[in-house]
Design a protein around this motif. Structure first.
Motif, PDB file in Angstrom:
ATOM      1  N   ASN A  85       0.792  -1.235   0.000  1.00  0.00           N
ATOM      2  CA  ASN A  85       0.000   0.000   0.000  1.00  0.00           C
ATOM      3  C   ASN A  85       0.821   1.281   0.000  1.00  0.00           C
ATOM      4  OD1 ASN A  85       1.000   0.143   2.609  1.00  0.00           O
ATOM      5  ND2 ASN A  85      -0.937  -0.425   3.581  1.00  0.00           N
ATOM      6  N   GLU A  86       2.150   1.158  -0.216  1.00  0.00           N
ATOM      7  CA  GLU A  86       2.992   2.356  -0.171  1.00  0.00           C
ATOM      8  C   GLU A  86       2.571   3.386  -1.215  1.00  0.00           C
ATOM      9  OE1 GLU A  86       4.125  -0.703  -0.383  1.00  0.00           O
ATOM     10  OE2 GLU A  86       5.212  -1.088   1.491  1.00  0.00           O
ATOM     11  N   ARG A  87       2.146   2.916  -2.369  1.00  0.00           N
ATOM     12  CA  ARG A  87       1.793   3.830  -3.454  1.00  0.00           C
ATOM     13  C   ARG A  87       0.299   3.810  -3.792  1.00  0.00           C
ATOM     14  NH1 ARG A  87       5.809   6.241  -6.131  1.00  0.00           N
ATOM     15  NH2 ARG A  87       7.944   5.546  -5.723  1.00  0.00           N
ATOM     16  N   LEU A  88      -0.490   3.023  -3.071  1.00  0.00           N
ATOM     17  CA  LEU A  88      -1.912   2.905  -3.379  1.00  0.00           C
ATOM     18  C   LEU A  88      -2.754   3.835  -2.515  1.00  0.00           C
ATOM     19  CD1 LEU A  88      -2.521  -0.941  -3.790  1.00  0.00           C
ATOM     20  CD2 LEU A  88      -1.659   0.711  -5.456  1.00  0.00           C
ATOM     21  N   GLU A  89      -3.745   4.426  -3.132  1.00  0.00           N
ATOM     22  CA  GLU A  89      -4.731   5.238  -2.431  1.00  0.00           C
ATOM     23  C   GLU A  89      -6.106   4.747  -2.879  1.00  0.00           C
ATOM     24  OE1 GLU A  89      -5.640   9.992  -1.554  1.00  0.00           O
ATOM     25  OE2 GLU A  89      -3.965   9.385  -2.854  1.00  0.00           O
ATOM     26  N   VAL A  90      -6.934   4.307  -1.915  1.00  0.00           N
ATOM     27  CA  VAL A  90      -8.206   3.648  -2.222  1.00  0.00           C
ATOM     28  C   VAL A  90      -9.374   4.475  -1.684  1.00  0.00           C
ATOM     29  CG1 VAL A  90      -9.553   1.523  -1.983  1.00  0.00           C
ATOM     30  CG2 VAL A  90      -7.046   1.407  -2.058  1.00  0.00           C
ATOM     31  N   LYS A  91     -10.368   4.689  -2.548  1.00  0.00           N
ATOM     32  CA  LYS A  91     -11.587   5.380  -2.138  1.00  0.00           C
ATOM     33  C   LYS A  91     -12.790   4.633  -2.710  1.00  0.00           C
ATOM     34  CE  LYS A  91      -9.514  10.002  -1.869  1.00  0.00           C
ATOM     35  NZ  LYS A  91      -9.650  11.444  -2.247  1.00  0.00           N
ATOM     36  N   THR A  92     -13.862   4.591  -1.930  1.00  0.00           N
ATOM     37  CA  THR A  92     -15.087   3.934  -2.396  1.00  0.00           C
ATOM     38  C   THR A  92     -16.120   4.975  -2.786  1.00  0.00           C
ATOM     39  OG1 THR A  92     -15.954   3.749  -0.143  1.00  0.00           O
ATOM     40  CG2 THR A  92     -14.708   1.875  -1.009  1.00  0.00           C
ATOM     41  N   TRP A  93     -16.956   4.595  -3.725  1.00  0.00           N
ATOM     42  CA  TRP A  93     -18.088   5.411  -4.183  1.00  0.00           C
ATOM     43  C   TRP A  93     -19.271   4.478  -4.383  1.00  0.00           C
ATOM     44  CZ3 TRP A  93     -21.021   5.144  -8.658  1.00  0.00           C
ATOM     45  CH2 TRP A  93     -21.914   6.212  -8.870  1.00  0.00           C
ATOM     46  N   ARG A  94     -20.287   4.619  -3.519  1.00  0.00           N
ATOM     47  CA  ARG A  94     -21.413   3.679  -3.539  1.00  0.00           C
ATOM     48  C   ARG A  94     -20.861   2.253  -3.525  1.00  0.00           C
ATOM     49  NH1 ARG A  94     -26.314   6.073  -7.227  1.00  0.00           N
ATOM     50  NH2 ARG A  94     -27.347   4.312  -6.210  1.00  0.00           N
ATOM     51  N   THR A  95     -21.184   1.423  -4.509  1.00  0.00           N
ATOM     52  CA  THR A  95     -20.627   0.072  -4.530  1.00  0.00           C
ATOM     53  C   THR A  95     -19.396  -0.026  -5.430  1.00  0.00           C
ATOM     54  OG1 THR A  95     -22.291  -0.456  -6.213  1.00  0.00           O
ATOM     55  CG2 THR A  95     -22.756  -1.142  -3.938  1.00  0.00           C
ATOM     56  N   GLY A  96     -18.899   1.101  -5.891  1.00  0.00           N
ATOM     57  CA  GLY A  96     -17.717   1.140  -6.741  1.00  0.00           C
ATOM     58  C   GLY A  96     -16.464   1.466  -5.955  1.00  0.00           C
ATOM     59  N   ILE A  97     -15.326   1.409  -6.654  1.00  0.00           N
ATOM     60  CA  ILE A  97     -14.025   1.631  -6.014  1.00  0.00           C
ATOM     61  C   ILE A  97     -13.110   2.409  -6.961  1.00  0.00           C
ATOM     62  CG2 ILE A  97     -12.010   0.539  -4.923  1.00  0.00           C
ATOM     63  CD1 ILE A  97     -13.716  -2.043  -4.709  1.00  0.00           C
ATOM     64  N   PHE A  98     -12.359   3.357  -6.401  1.00  0.00           N
ATOM     65  CA  PHE A  98     -11.263   4.016  -7.102  1.00  0.00           C
ATOM     66  C   PHE A  98      -9.950   3.592  -6.441  1.00  0.00           C
ATOM     67  CE2 PHE A  98     -14.773   6.997  -7.746  1.00  0.00           C
ATOM     68  CZ  PHE A  98     -14.615   7.405  -9.065  1.00  0.00           C
ATOM     69  N   VAL A  99      -8.957   3.235  -7.247  1.00  0.00           N
ATOM     70  CA  VAL A  99      -7.629   2.935  -6.715  1.00  0.00           C
ATOM     71  C   VAL A  99      -6.602   3.731  -7.518  1.00  0.00           C
ATOM     72  CG1 VAL A  99      -5.941   1.168  -6.140  1.00  0.00           C
ATOM     73  CG2 VAL A  99      -8.379   0.577  -6.180  1.00  0.00           C
ATOM     74  N   LYS A 100      -5.906   4.611  -6.829  1.00  0.00           N
ATOM     75  CA  LYS A 100      -4.849   5.401  -7.475  1.00  0.00           C
ATOM     76  C   LYS A 100      -3.496   4.793  -7.132  1.00  0.00           C
ATOM     77  CE  LYS A 100      -3.037  10.107  -7.981  1.00  0.00           C
ATOM     78  NZ  LYS A 100      -3.185  11.535  -7.559  1.00  0.00           N
TER      79      LYS A 100
END
Length: 375
Positions: free
Chosen positions: A39-54
């Protein structure tokens, strides 16, 4: 990630298909896996039942996005597979289990081997309906993480494994659902003169609708109106006071979609007058055309031909619909077909794609992102 792990993920996801904005088990499965990655470079956010991963790049100059859809369809599976759907009446009959697995495979690679540019992985709900791309695109998270380009794929049962299908410009059509409710006056079958029969009205309307494309759309353009379901009546000797028509509209141009809808409205008004009834139209979910950016598409096609062993099939545009079109309307990018060699087509209860295509897709996308994201 090795091949056995990818197959295991695909089969796990295949067991738990869920409808749009109900993908709670799917979201949890995806998040559990994503959180297992470095997870050093990952940033995770949820939106409703979806997911964003940067995935933060080592020296970012731009952000490249990859989108996958995650929902299933209301179809009773008939594949007989040992890992078939555990949810009665639901199935991954459009390959979204493949799409998700490929995205996780690519994400895993770049979690361990970041490139210079930032990457954004978008796990989008409700592609099959009511449509998750447009609201996800307009979300605060997406506005904060707006990519410079975006890509996606869709399985193609008719193409062999090791092949992709693609073309610049229009790939998928504009689509709209169509629901028409007609309400008249019911009564006894022996006294039709005292009623306003909605079975007759519905049949007349279906026939009239079939003249719209042939007499209103340029023959060099393309459009389709299909009424797939009619519901009316209760028993053979009662004249029905209500009828419901359900269908779909598909066009190769935005202008034709507008024209078709206007003609439907005109015809429905005529039915109201001619059959002394009231009518309501609901357009349901509407999807914007998938338009591949000319320059990026040609660049990708040249990359496939010159830098990979994947066979490129220059395909024609199709009347299929995909809400990824909303994202391409705002973000330069492209979608391509992935050959999966299945005798049964999309949305079929026996669709069983060849799992070897997963590895081909992961390798292709990783190679392309490394090439594109380190330029």
């Amino acid at each position: 990630m090795n091949k056995d792990a990818l197959i295991a993920i695909r089969r796990d996801l295949h067991k738990i298909p869920e409808l749009g904005f109900q993908e709670h088990k799917t979201q949890k499965y995806l998040l559990d896996y994503i959180h297992s990655l470095p997870n050093e470079r990952l940033e995770v956010k949820t939106w409703r039942t979806g997911i964003f991963v940067k995935v933060h790049g080592t020296n970012p100059r731009k952000m490249i996005a990859y989108r996958t859809d995650i929902d299933g369809l209301p179809i009773e599976e008939k594949t007989g597979l040992s890992f078939q759907s555990e949810h009665p009446g639901l199935m991954h009959a459009c390959g979204h289990d493949f799409h998700m697995t490929i995205a996780l495979g690519v994400l895993t690679h770049f979690a361990y081997h970041p490139i210079q540019d930032d990457l954004l992985f978008i796990f989008q709900p409700a592609e099959e309906g009511p449509g998750g791309a447009e609201p996800m695109l307009n979300s605060e998270i997406m506005q904060q993480w707006m990519p410079d380009m975006i890509t996606a794929l869709h399985i193609a049962p008719e193409l062999p494994v090791g092949t992709i299908g693609m073309k610049p410009g229009l790939l998928f059509a504009n689509t709209s659902e169509l629901f028409i409710d007609l309400t008249g006056k019911g009564g006894h079958a022996a006294f039709p003169h005292t009623t306003h029969d909605m079975v007759v009205a519905a049949c007349s309307l279906v026939t009239q609708l079939q003249s719209i494309v042939s007499r209103n759309i340029d023959p060099l353009d393309s459009a389709v109106i299909t009424i797939g379901k009619i519901a009316s009546g209760t028993i053979q000797n009662i004249i029905a006071d209500h009828a419901r028509l359900e269908g779909t509209i598909r066009t190769f141009s935005v202008e034709s979609m507008e024209k078709v809808k206007k003609r439907i409205e005109d015809m429905v008004k005529g039915i109201e007058i001619g059959y002394q009834c009231k009518a309501e139209i609901d357009w349901g979910s509407m999807y914007y055309q998938v338009w591949n950016d000319e320059a990026l598409s040609k660049e990708f096609m040249e990359f496939v031909q010159n830098e990979t062993e994947i066979q490129l099939h220059v395909c024609k545009e199709a009347m299929t619909g995909e809400d990824f079109g909303y994202m391409l309307a705002k973000i330069p990018g492209f979608m391509f077909w992935l050959g999966v060699d299945s005798p049964y087509g999309l949305h079929h209860a026996k669709l069983s794609p060849n799992e070897q295509a997963i590895f081909k897709a992961v390798d292709l996308i990783c190679q392309y992102f490394e090439w594109k994201g380190n330029k």
